[in-house]
Motif scaffolding. Structure first.
Motif, PDB file in Angstrom:
ATOM      1  N   UNK A 190      -8.885 -39.200 -24.638  1.00 51.45           N
ATOM      2  CA  UNK A 190      -9.438 -39.077 -25.972  1.00 51.45           C
ATOM      3  C   UNK A 190      -9.095 -37.648 -26.641  1.00 51.45           C
ATOM      4  N   UNK A 191      -9.366 -36.613 -26.133  1.00 45.00           N
ATOM      5  CA  UNK A 191      -9.202 -35.407 -26.884  1.00 45.00           C
ATOM      6  C   UNK A 191      -7.797 -35.116 -27.278  1.00 45.00           C
ATOM      7  N   UNK A 192      -6.975 -35.533 -26.427  1.00 45.34           N
ATOM      8  CA  UNK A 192      -5.433 -35.498 -26.645  1.00 45.34           C
ATOM      9  C   UNK A 192      -4.959 -36.584 -27.793  1.00 45.34           C
ATOM     10  N   UNK A 193      -5.429 -37.546 -27.777  1.00 42.12           N
ATOM     11  CA  UNK A 193      -5.417 -38.376 -28.821  1.00 42.12           C
ATOM     12  C   UNK A 193      -6.023 -37.794 -30.218  1.00 42.12           C
ATOM     13  N   UNK A 194      -6.891 -37.098 -30.178  1.00 48.75           N
ATOM     14  CA  UNK A 194      -7.790 -36.696 -31.248  1.00 48.75           C
ATOM     15  C   UNK A 194      -6.770 -35.744 -31.623  1.00 48.75           C
ATOM     16  N   UNK A 195      -6.000 -34.709 -30.863  1.00 48.56           N
ATOM     17  CA  UNK A 195      -5.127 -33.550 -31.181  1.00 48.56           C
ATOM     18  C   UNK A 195      -4.043 -34.294 -31.880  1.00 48.56           C
ATOM     19  N   UNK A 196      -3.442 -35.376 -31.252  1.00 51.69           N
ATOM     20  CA  UNK A 196      -2.457 -35.958 -31.904  1.00 51.69           C
ATOM     21  C   UNK A 196      -2.873 -36.430 -33.535  1.00 51.69           C
ATOM     22  N   UNK A 197      -3.742 -37.204 -33.829  1.00 50.28           N
ATOM     23  CA  UNK A 197      -4.305 -37.306 -35.192  1.00 50.28           C
ATOM     24  C   UNK A 197      -4.667 -36.118 -35.932  1.00 50.28           C
ATOM     25  N   UNK A 198      -5.233 -35.356 -35.499  1.00 46.49           N
ATOM     26  CA  UNK A 198      -5.463 -33.972 -36.457  1.00 46.49           C
ATOM     27  C   UNK A 198      -4.212 -33.303 -36.552  1.00 46.49           C
ATOM     28  N   UNK A 199      -3.407 -33.223 -35.581  1.00 47.83           N
ATOM     29  CA  UNK A 199      -2.012 -32.318 -35.544  1.00 47.83           C
ATOM     30  C   UNK A 199      -1.158 -33.020 -36.696  1.00 47.83           C
ATOM     31  N   UNK A 219     -13.594 -40.715 -35.303  1.00 49.88           N
ATOM     32  CA  UNK A 219     -12.353 -40.047 -34.508  1.00 49.88           C
ATOM     33  C   UNK A 219     -11.175 -41.075 -34.378  1.00 49.88           C
ATOM     34  N   UNK A 220     -11.523 -42.393 -34.597  1.00 42.18           N
ATOM     35  CA  UNK A 220     -10.341 -43.258 -34.304  1.00 42.18           C
ATOM     36  C   UNK A 220      -9.691 -43.615 -35.651  1.00 42.18           C
ATOM     37  N   UNK A 221     -10.274 -43.399 -36.727  1.00 43.23           N
ATOM     38  CA  UNK A 221      -9.533 -43.187 -37.940  1.00 43.23           C
ATOM     39  C   UNK A 221      -8.585 -42.047 -38.149  1.00 43.23           C
ATOM     40  N   UNK A 222      -8.994 -40.958 -37.507  1.00 39.35           N
ATOM     41  CA  UNK A 222      -8.393 -39.712 -37.510  1.00 39.35           C
ATOM     42  C   UNK A 222      -7.013 -40.058 -36.555  1.00 39.35           C
TER      43      UNK A 222
END
Ligand code: PNW
Length: 475
Positions: free
Chosen positions: A199-208, A285-288
Motif C-alpha cells: 500500500x505504501x508503495x502504491x501511495x509513493x507511486x501516486x504522490x510521486x 489514499x485511493x484517489x492519490x
C-alpha cells in the motif's frame, strides 16, 4: 511458437531499448556522498547473496558511463532505461539534494541525448536509503512521503531533458520479496508487512506522480513498471481457478487495482482478512494512487502455473522466486506452484513468449487507450568468452526473437505497444544470485570489466536499425 514466414517488422516510431538499474551496475558506492541503501546492507550480510557478491564495484558504470553510452549508440539502440540511486541524490532519504549525485545523472542524460538515445528514468529500483529502512521502511507511511520529496528533486533536476518517467520498478518484488520471503533487501519475513508495504508503495507511486507533474513540463510521460504475472491454472477445476484468482490479486490486482481502477480488489481484501484489516489505507489514499498514467510498463520473464494445494498432494512449491522457507505470498498456503513445462533459461524460468502476448492483451483490456511499453524482458544464460574473443549466445537470440514476435503479434491484435527494453544492456549484479547469472546483451569480464557485445547484442542492434527482426538462427 512457429517461426513467422514473413519478416516481422515494427512501426518506425517503436523504441528499441535496453534497461539497467543503479545498484546492479554503478558501483562507486561511497563516492560523491552516497550512503548505504538497503541493498548495500543486505548484500554485505553473510548468507544473503550467492558467493557474498555485492554491488561495491558492480560493473563500474559510474566511471564508465561514457563508454557504455557510446557502445549503445554503436549497437543502434534508440532508448535506454536506467534508475537513479536515491541515496546518491538524497543520502539519508530526507532533506536537501546532493549536487554531485544529480550531476552524474545529468551528464549521463546529456550523453544519451547527444547520441540520439531516448532516456527513461526509473526513480526507484529497490535501493531504499538505509536510514529510511531503519525508520521502518516501506511498511511505514512516512517512506511514501519521503519518496514524493525525492521524486520532486529528481523531476526538477532532469525534467527539462528526460521525457519518460517511471516511478517504481516492480513494487511486487519490493513488498513481497523484501518483506515476505526475505530473499531481497531488507530481508524481513513478515507476512502482514507485505500488504502494508504494497500500500505504501502504491501511495509513493501516486504522490510521486503528482510531485513529478508539479515540476515537469506537461509533455513528459509518467508511468510505473509492474512485473505483472501471467498466472495460469493447472486445470479448469474451480479450486484451481480460485488459486489463480488469489495469486493474480496478490501479484497484479494489489497494484493495478488502486493504480488503474482506484480500488483494491474485493477478493484480495477478503482473502487477506485474517492477516490485516487494511486500516493503513487512509481517506484519500485511493484517489492519490489513482493518478492518470501516461503509459504503463510491463516487465515479463515467465508465466506462473498454480493449483489448489489440495490438488497437488505432494505439491511442488517451487514458485521461481528464489529459495526461502518463507513464502512471498501471504495468506496463500492453500495454493501450490508448479513448474511450467518447456525449455528453461539459466534462472530455471520457463521460456514462453505466449505469456508476454497474453499479458499485453490483458492490459490492453484492463486499461484501454493506455500506451504500453515492455520495460523488461530477457534471459540469463551461462555465456562464455570464446578463444576468438566473441560470445555466441544463440539461445538468447531465440528468446528475444520469440518475445519480440509476441509483441508484434499483440500490436497486430490491437495493442498499443510503443517500445521494448531488453533486460539487460550488460551483465550485472543479479540481486540474490550475485554475478553468476548473466542477463546482458553485452558480456562483462568480471576481472577486467571489459565489455564485449554478445552475438545477441549485434542481432538486437540490427533489429533496432532496420525495424525488422533478423532470423533467429543468424548467430
Ligand atoms: C527483475 N521474481 O527482477 C528486475 O527488475 C531486475 O532488476 C532483474 O535483474 C531482472 O528482473 C532479472 O531477474 C525480478 O522472483 C526478480 O519473480 C525476481 C522476480 C521477478 C523479477
Amino acid at each position: 511458437m512457429p517461426e513467422p514466414e514473413t519478416p516481422v517488422s515494427f512501426p518506425s516510431t517503436f523504441l528499441w531499448g535496453a534497461a539497467t538499474s543503479a545498484y546492479q551496475i554503478e558501483g562507486a558506492v561511497r563516492e560523491g556522498g552516497r550512503t548505504p541503501s538497503i541493498w548495500d546492507t543486505f548484500s554485505h550480510t553473510p548468507g544473503k547473496t550467492a558467493g557474498g557478491d555485492h554491488g561495491d564495484i558492480a560493473v563500474d558504470h559510474y566511471h564508465r558511463y561514457r563508454d557504455d553510452v557510446a557502445l549503445m549508440a554503436e549497437l543502434g539502440l534508440t532508448a535506454y532505461r536506467f534508475s537513479v540511486s536515491w541515496s546518491r541524490v538524497q543520502p539519508t532519504g530526507r532533506g536537501p539534494a546532493v549536487q554531485v549525485g544529480l550531476d552524474f545523472y545529468r551528464r549521463l542524460v546529456d550523453e544519451l541525448l547527444e547520441k540520439g538515445i531516448k532516456p527513461a528514468v526509473t526513480l526507484y529500483h529497490w535501493d531504499l536509503p538505509q536510514e529510511l529502512e531503519d525508520a521502518g521502511g516501506w511498511p511505514e507511511r512516512e517512506t511514501a512521503l519521503r519518496f514524493a520529496e525525492y521524486a520532486q528533486i529528481v523531476g526538477e533536476a532532469l525534467g527539462d531533458r528526460v521525457e519518460q518517467w517511471i516511478t517504481l520498478n516492480e513494487p511486487w518484488c519490493s513488498a513481497f520479496l523484501g518483506y515476505g520471503s526475505g530473499v531481497h533487501a531488507p530481508g524481513r519475513t513478515e507476512p502482514a508487512s507485505t500488504l502494508r508495504a504494497a500500500h505504501h508503495l502504491n501511495l509513493a507511486h501516486g504522490l510521486g506522480a503528482k510531485a513529478l507533474r508539479s515540476v515537469m513540463p506537461a509533455r513528459n510521460s509518467v508511468a510505473v513498471s509492474l512485473n505483472s504475472s501471467v498466472v495460469r491454472p493447472l486445470s479448469q477445476d474451480p479450486a484451481d481457478l480460485a488459486a489463480v484468482q488469489k495469486i493474480d490479486d496478490l501479484a497484479n490486482g494489489v497494484f493495478h487495482g488502486p493504480m488503474l481502477h482506484g480500488a483494491y480488489p474485493a477478493t484480495l481484501l477478503e482473502a487477506t482478512s485474517s492477516l490485516t484489516d487494511w486500516s493503513f489505507v487512509q481517506d484519500g489514499d485511493l484517489e492519490t494512487i489513482h493518478q492518470p498514467l501516461d503509459a504503463l510498463g510491463l516487465n515479463y520473464y515467465t508465466p506462473a502455473l498454480v493449483s489448489a494445494a489440495s490438488n497437488a498432494p505432494d505439491g511442488p512449491r517451487a514458485d521461481g522466486h528464489g529459495s526461502s522457507e518463507h513464502s512471498p505470498w501471504p495468506a496463500a498456503d492453500d495454493v501450490a506452484f508448479h513448474q511450467t513445462p518447456g525449455e528453461r533459461t539459466e534462472m530455471g524460468w520457463t521460456i514462453d513468449p505466449s505469456g508476454l502476448h497474453d499479458l499485453i492483451m490483458r492490459y490492453t483490456r484492463e486499461a484501454p487507450g493506455l500506451p504500453l511499453y515492455v520495460t523488461e524482458n530477457g534471459a540469463a544464460y551461462d555465456d562464455k568468452l570464446d578463444a576468438d574473443g566473441r560470445v555466441h549466445d544463440p539461445e538468447r537470440i531465440a528468446y528475444l526473437h520469440g518475445h519480440l514476435a509476441a509483441v508484434r503479434r499483440a500490436i497486430t491484435d490491437g495493442a498499443d505497444v510503443r517500445g521494448y527494453y531488453l533486460w539487460s544492456l550488460m551483465d550485472n549484479f543479479e540481486w540474490a544470485y550475485g554475478y553468476g547469472k548473466r542477463f546482458g546483451a553485452v558480456y562483462v569480464d568480471y576481472t577486467t570489466l571489459a565489455r564485449t557485445p554478445k552475438s545477441s547484442a549485434l542481432w538486437y542492434g540490427r533489429a533496432a536499425r532496420t525495424g525488422v527482426l533478423p532470423p533467429a538462427a543468424q548467430d
